[in-house]
Enzyme design. Structure first.
Site, PDB file in Angstrom:
ATOM      1  N   GLY A   1     -39.777  69.098  -8.261  1.00 12.26           N
ATOM      2  CA  GLY A   1     -40.975  68.353  -7.902  1.00 12.26           C
ATOM      3  C   GLY A   1     -41.196  68.407  -6.411  1.00 12.26           C
ATOM      4  CG  HIS A   2     -44.643  68.913  -4.816  1.00 12.58           C
ATOM      5  ND1 HIS A   2     -45.987  69.179  -4.663  1.00 12.58           N
ATOM      6  CD2 HIS A   2     -44.107  70.005  -5.423  1.00 12.58           C
ATOM      7  CE1 HIS A   2     -46.249  70.376  -5.170  1.00 12.58           C
ATOM      8  NE2 HIS A   2     -45.130  70.889  -5.642  1.00 12.58           N
ATOM      9  N   GLY A   3     -41.025  65.667  -4.449  1.00 13.57           N
ATOM     10  CA  GLY A   3     -40.384  64.541  -3.790  1.00 13.57           C
ATOM     11  C   GLY A   3     -41.023  63.211  -4.125  1.00 13.57           C
TER      12      GLY A   3
END
EC number: 3.2.1.15
Length: 399
Positions: free
Chosen positions: A244-246
């Protein structure tokens, strides 16, 4: 005459018997009693709506049950207000229509709205049946907006509620979206989608307060948790994120927005994500406020940009070259440890127009997994408060 009355009464009994079956058993409304079939082919939306209407009208606590099995569910909105606390217990697997065109350009699959004292539970699965055909229609990066692909679960104006033990799989867009909610807890949530599924945020929050996300596992193609405008008094604890992107605050400042404040992200683990914990605002933004945001006790495993404030966020690289006007203040990053996939492990890229204030960096221990050299830090338009040990050497201490 008496015989005729008895015959009439008997006829009414047999006529009403099927309807009696559809009534509740001690406040429990099973969708199977309203015509649902667990055959993986029959749309149960009408049965679910019928059970919901009955349960919502009851003056004592009630429950709608979807038993084990596989079901097809078209777009549905389960709305209140209801007369008493209500629980929806999903034990089976609900599958959306795979074809995005069947949603009539309405960006939602299942919506819960205007409900107080609501619970969604049951260890069931909401399968959005996203895939290459749906995700290829998402053009956010190209033109700065997203097509109206359906979100798996929307919670609009839900208050004093609990969502626990459910799974969201392969949403065509965001998995779980909150708007105007208050005092709502998400516990033991599982989100699962491939890293290549664009704009499939795990849980996105906007204009909501008193939201708790705990003990959850989120793997997706965008932010695991994103806190948008008006997110206030939000706690994220013991969440494992990746891919994911965090975990992100923002993006902020693109529109006229409510302030963001009172954010705590703690005891989380991020694995193979493209960002760690970050705050992001658009350049050339409208005025805004983001304050009292705290990230602590975070483990990073092969994470790019583990600690990031980015006030030049522009994913399409087509933004005006002007400073962000979102004021960021009272932020702390403490006890963050693990491995960074980028050499710059800590970056505070604040606005040149409105510099960040009162940003604390405490007890950072991040090592770079590459061979170019040790991990580094980089800061602009901020004078961070440095406490504890620092690896890499903090911006304010760099020689």
């Amino acid at each position: 005459m008496a015989v005729e009355l008895n015959v009439l009464a008997l006829s009414l009994f047999f006529l009403l018997a099927p309807n009696a079956k559809a009534q509740s058993n001690n406040g429990v409304f099973d969708v199977m009693n309203f015509g649902a079939k667990a055959d993986g082919k029959t749309d149960i939306s009408q049965a679910l709506m019928a059970a919901w209407r009955k349960a919502c009208a009851v003056v004592s606590p009630s429950k709608v049950v979807i038993p084990e099995g596989e079901y097809i569910l078209s777009q549905v909105t389960l709305a209140g207000p209801c007369k008493a606390p209500l629980e929806v217990q999903v034990r089976g697997t609900l599958k959306a229509t795979a074809d995005p065109s069947k949603f009539n350009n309405v960006p939602t699959w299942v919506t819960f709205q205007r409900i107080d004292r609501f619970t969604l539970s049951g260890a069931g699965t909401f399968d959005g049946q996203g895939g290459k055909a749906a995700w290829a229609q998402n053009d956010c990066k190209q033109v700065g907006r997203c097509n109206k692909l359906p979100i798996n679960l929307r919670f609009n104006a839900v208050t004093n509620g609990l969502v626990r033990d459910i799974t969201s799989v392969d949403s065509k867009q965001t998995h779980i979206n909150l708007l105007s909610c208050k005092n709502l807890t998400f516990a033991n949530i599982t989100v699962n989608a491939p890293a290549q599924s664009p704009n499939t945020d795990g849980i996105h929050i906007g204009r909501s307060s008193g939201i708790n996300i705990t003990d959850s596992r989120i793997s997706t193609g965008d932010d695991c948790v994103s806190l948008g405008e008006g997110s206030q008094k939000i706690t994220v604890r013991r969440v494992t994120c990746g891919p994911g992107h965090g975990i992100s605050v923002g993006s902020l400042g693109r529109y006229r927005e409510d302030p963001v404040f009172g954010i705590t992200v703690a005891n989380c683990t991020l694995i193979n994500t493209s960002n760690g914990v970050r705050v992001k605002t658009w350049p050339a933004s409208l005025e805004g406020i983001a304050s009292d945001m705290h990230f602590e006790d975070i483990v990073m495993v092969n994470v790019s940009n583990p600690v990031l404030i980015d006030q030049e966020y522009c994913p399409g690289n087509k933004c005006a070259k002007a400073p962000s006007r979102v004021k960021i203040s009272n932020v702390s990053f403490k006890n963050i440890r693990g491995t960074s996939a980028t050499q710059v492990a800590v970056e505070l890229r604040c606005s040149s127009g409105i510099p960040c204030e009162n940003v604390e960096i405490g007890d950072i221990n991040l090592s770079y997994i590459g061979t170019e050299g040790p991990a580094t830090s980089r800061c602009s338009n901020v004078k961070p408060i440095i406490t504890g040990k620092q690896t890499p050497l903090a911006c304010g201490l760099a020689v």
